[in-house]
Design an enzyme around this catalytic site. Structure first.
Site, PDB file in Angstrom:
ATOM      1  N   CYS A 110      39.593 -38.790  -4.078  1.00  0.00           N
ATOM      2  CA  CYS A 110      40.566 -38.211  -5.162  1.00  0.00           C
ATOM      3  C   CYS A 110      41.628 -37.619  -4.251  1.00  0.00           C
ATOM      4  O   CYS A 110      42.523 -37.199  -4.794  1.00  0.00           O
ATOM      5  CB  CYS A 110      39.605 -37.357  -5.990  1.00  0.00           C
ATOM      6  N   HIS A 255      44.062 -31.451  -8.129  1.00  0.00           N
ATOM      7  CA  HIS A 255      43.252 -32.692  -8.673  1.00  0.00           C
ATOM      8  C   HIS A 255      42.560 -32.337  -9.898  1.00  0.00           C
ATOM      9  O   HIS A 255      42.217 -31.200 -10.140  1.00  0.00           O
ATOM     10  CB  HIS A 255      42.071 -33.170  -7.536  1.00  0.00           C
ATOM     11  N   ASN A 285      39.518 -37.093 -15.390  1.00  0.00           N
ATOM     12  CA  ASN A 285      39.708 -37.218 -13.689  1.00  0.00           C
ATOM     13  C   ASN A 285      39.941 -38.765 -13.577  1.00  0.00           C
ATOM     14  O   ASN A 285      39.212 -39.905 -13.820  1.00  0.00           O
ATOM     15  CB  ASN A 285      38.250 -37.176 -13.143  1.00  0.00           C
TER      16      ASN A 285
HETATM   17  N1  ACO Z   1      26.700 -33.867 -22.182  1.00  0.00           N
HETATM   18  C1  ACO Z   1      25.469 -33.009 -22.464  1.00  0.00           C
HETATM   19  N2  ACO Z   1      24.820 -32.480 -21.402  1.00  0.00           N
HETATM   20  C2  ACO Z   1      25.069 -32.893 -20.244  1.00  0.00           C
HETATM   21  C3  ACO Z   1      26.074 -33.757 -19.736  1.00  0.00           C
HETATM   22  C4  ACO Z   1      26.669 -34.224 -20.720  1.00  0.00           C
HETATM   23  N3  ACO Z   1      27.908 -35.062 -20.732  1.00  0.00           N
HETATM   24  N4  ACO Z   1      25.979 -34.003 -18.570  1.00  0.00           N
HETATM   25  C5  ACO Z   1      25.235 -33.334 -17.912  1.00  0.00           C
HETATM   26  N5  ACO Z   1      24.597 -32.432 -18.890  1.00  0.00           N
HETATM   27  C6  ACO Z   1      23.367 -31.709 -18.929  1.00  0.00           C
HETATM   28  C7  ACO Z   1      22.452 -32.188 -17.720  1.00  0.00           C
HETATM   29  O1  ACO Z   1      21.679 -33.154 -17.722  1.00  0.00           O
HETATM   30  C8  ACO Z   1      21.766 -30.696 -17.385  1.00  0.00           C
HETATM   31  O2  ACO Z   1      20.734 -30.798 -18.225  1.00  0.00           O
HETATM   32  P1  ACO Z   1      19.375 -30.014 -17.747  1.00  0.00           P
HETATM   33  O3  ACO Z   1      19.678 -28.765 -17.403  1.00  0.00           O
HETATM   34  O4  ACO Z   1      18.468 -30.191 -18.860  1.00  0.00           O
HETATM   35  O5  ACO Z   1      18.950 -30.773 -16.377  1.00  0.00           O
HETATM   36  C9  ACO Z   1      22.695 -29.656 -18.002  1.00  0.00           C
HETATM   37  O6  ACO Z   1      23.828 -30.257 -18.899  1.00  0.00           O
HETATM   38  C10 ACO Z   1      23.505 -28.865 -16.870  1.00  0.00           C
HETATM   39  O7  ACO Z   1      23.954 -29.845 -15.915  1.00  0.00           O
HETATM   40  P2  ACO Z   1      24.843 -29.327 -14.599  1.00  0.00           P
HETATM   41  O8  ACO Z   1      25.082 -30.529 -13.916  1.00  0.00           O
HETATM   42  O9  ACO Z   1      24.380 -28.244 -14.066  1.00  0.00           O
HETATM   43  O10 ACO Z   1      26.095 -29.050 -15.350  1.00  0.00           O
HETATM   44  P3  ACO Z   1      27.612 -28.499 -14.779  1.00  0.00           P
HETATM   45  O11 ACO Z   1      27.812 -27.405 -15.477  1.00  0.00           O
HETATM   46  O12 ACO Z   1      27.457 -28.437 -13.409  1.00  0.00           O
HETATM   47  O13 ACO Z   1      28.609 -29.689 -15.305  1.00  0.00           O
HETATM   48  C11 ACO Z   1      29.641 -31.689 -14.114  1.00  0.00           C
HETATM   49  C12 ACO Z   1      28.607 -31.054 -14.835  1.00  0.00           C
HETATM   50  C13 ACO Z   1      30.740 -31.514 -15.156  1.00  0.00           C
HETATM   51  C14 ACO Z   1      29.404 -32.841 -13.444  1.00  0.00           C
HETATM   52  C15 ACO Z   1      29.989 -30.498 -12.993  1.00  0.00           C
HETATM   53  O14 ACO Z   1      29.092 -30.331 -12.197  1.00  0.00           O
HETATM   54  C16 ACO Z   1      31.398 -30.983 -12.148  1.00  0.00           C
HETATM   55  O15 ACO Z   1      32.512 -30.904 -12.489  1.00  0.00           O
HETATM   56  N6  ACO Z   1      31.155 -31.153 -10.728  1.00  0.00           N
HETATM   57  C17 ACO Z   1      32.330 -31.811 -10.007  1.00  0.00           C
HETATM   58  C18 ACO Z   1      32.796 -32.960 -10.222  1.00  0.00           C
HETATM   59  C19 ACO Z   1      33.869 -33.472  -9.445  1.00  0.00           C
HETATM   60  O16 ACO Z   1      34.498 -32.619  -9.009  1.00  0.00           O
HETATM   61  N7  ACO Z   1      34.179 -34.688  -9.109  1.00  0.00           N
HETATM   62  C20 ACO Z   1      35.138 -35.051  -8.467  1.00  0.00           C
HETATM   63  C21 ACO Z   1      35.049 -35.982  -7.650  1.00  0.00           C
HETATM   64  S1  ACO Z   1      35.291 -37.618  -8.591  1.00  0.00           S
HETATM   65  C22 ACO Z   1      35.495 -38.750  -7.534  1.00  0.00           C
HETATM   66  O17 ACO Z   1      35.787 -38.732  -6.335  1.00  0.00           O
HETATM   67  C23 ACO Z   1      36.102 -40.041  -8.199  1.00  0.00           C
END
Ligand code: ACO
Length: 328
Positions: A110, A255, A285
């Site tokens: 990315c 990004h 993204n």
């Molecule tokens: N809908 C509902 N619930 C969800 C979803 C969804 N789509 N996705 C995850 N959850 C749940 C999880 O299962 C978890 O449930 P649990 O507590 O029962 O286990 C809960 O939500 C919390 O999960 P987290 O992973 O802690 O959620 P978080 O707030 O961290 O959000 C996310 C997840 C959006 C992926 C975040 O961590 C994020 O943005 N990370 C960075 C991603 C990124 O920057 N990627 C860039 C590179 S991509 C590339 O290179 C192509």
């Protein structure tokens, strides 16, 4: 020596996928996705990546008023190349008839548009005249649509930018932390060697598709932590090398991985969110395409004003990050 943007272009597929659409395939809700990511829609396509890249390139050439023959270097960035070889850049070079251009790809996930711009800056200093950078990503091809924690995040898009040298300044700050390689990766469909040697067993439990070839695996929480500190670090460092400070930047194109990451980086830098370009609600993204698509949209809106200072910042699989600052 700095660089000057001669033209920008983009290609956004027509098909819109809404948060509501995901509720039909995984257990999720519009409320969760908006609150945790800021995303509402993304675009997807079944087209080959090179077709998307070609459309964005032609758009940039048209906006710059240039012919493909004016281009002497094409740098493409993608994590969804159609072929293992040849490169995306070679295919596009042939498809647009840019026969005077040398062409090759860069893989920095990315953050790759910033890496490509940095490389373009060096090639311009070495005598190249007009460089076409194209970032094209068909992430829908490598998205695991059974994994709700990743499938809601990604979309397809292509952005392009043609640059030449200028008297103005350019500075960049790039960085890599390869110990984080296991937090974000996709195996080649052909590769039978699972990426388990470095994988955290807990992550493997948490993400059952971790060993399935061809789809993207991500430990979101780890990437999130890396992203916030990498974004502010890269921008501060690039500003310092440029001889300015983040407060002096007129515009930042980050990004688009998560609205909360952009908000946290803005807070860490002490800058208002309004200084950051955001289109994550519409396109999600799109990996390395996020930044050039943002540039093309700003360009079309007349917001790339000569004399203004702009910062670009990205991060991604590797783990890698990159920031750059230049005067428009
Ligand atoms: N809908 C509902 N619930 C969800 C979803 C969804 N789509 N996705 C995850 N959850 C749940 C999880 O299962 C978890 O449930 P649990 O507590 O029962 O286990 C809960 O939500 C919390 O999960 P987290 O992973 O802690 O959620 P978080 O707030 O961290 O959000 C996310 C997840 C959006 C992926 C975040 O961590 C994020 O943005 N990370 C960075 C991603 C990124 O920057 N990627 C860039 C590179 S991509 C590339 O290179 C192509």
């Amino acid at each position: 020596m700095g660089l000057k943007i001669l033209g920008t272009g983009l290609y956004l597929p027509e098909k819109v996928v809404t948060n509501e659409d995901y509720t039909k395939i995984v257990e999720t809700s519009d409320e969760w996705i908006v609150k945790r990511t800021g995303m509402k829609e993304r675009r997807i396509t079944g087209e080959p990546t090179w077709v998307m890249a070609k459309k964005a390139a032609e758009n940039a050439l048209e906006n710059a008023g240039l012919s493909p023959l004016d281009i002497d270097l094409i740098l493409c960035t993608t994590v969804t190349s159609d072929y293992i070889t040849p490169s995306l850049a070679c295919i596009v070079q042939g498809a647009i008839g840019a026969k005077n251009a040398v062409a090759f790809d860069i893989n920095a996930a990315c953050a790759a548009f910033v890496y490509a711009l940095d490389m373009a800056h060096m090639y311009l200093a070495n005598g190249y005249k007009r460089i076409l950078i194209i970032s094209a990503e068909a992430l829908s091809k490598i998205t695991d649509y059974t994994d709700r924690s990743t499938c809601v995040l990604f979309g397809d898009a292509a952005g392009a930018c043609i640059v030449t040298s200028s008297e103005k300044k350019f500075a960049s700050a790039l960085g890599t932390d390869g110990t984080g390689a296991n937090t974000l990766f996709a195996r080649r469909p052909l590769n039978d060697i699972p990426f388990v040697e470095q994988a955290d067993p807990q992550s493997v439990d948490h993400f059952p598709d971790v060993n399935r070839p061809g789809v993207l695996y991500m430990n979101g929480r780890e990437v999130y932590k890396f992203a916030v500190s990498a974004m502010s670090h890269a921008l501060k460092d690039a500003c310092e090398k440029f001889g300015t400070s983040p407060e002096e930047l007129d515009l930042i194109v980050p990004h688009q991985a998560n609205l909360r990451i952009i908000q946290s980086a803005a807070k860490e830098l002490g800058l208002p969110l309004e200084r950051f370009f955001v289109n994550i609600d519409k396109y999600g993204n799109t990996s390395s395409a996020c930044i050039p698509v943002g540039l093309a949209q700003l360009d079309a809106a007349g917001k790339l004003i000569p004399g203004k200072k702009i910062g670009l910042v990205g991060f991604g699989a590797g783990l890698v990050y990159g920031g750059c600052v230049f005067e428009l």
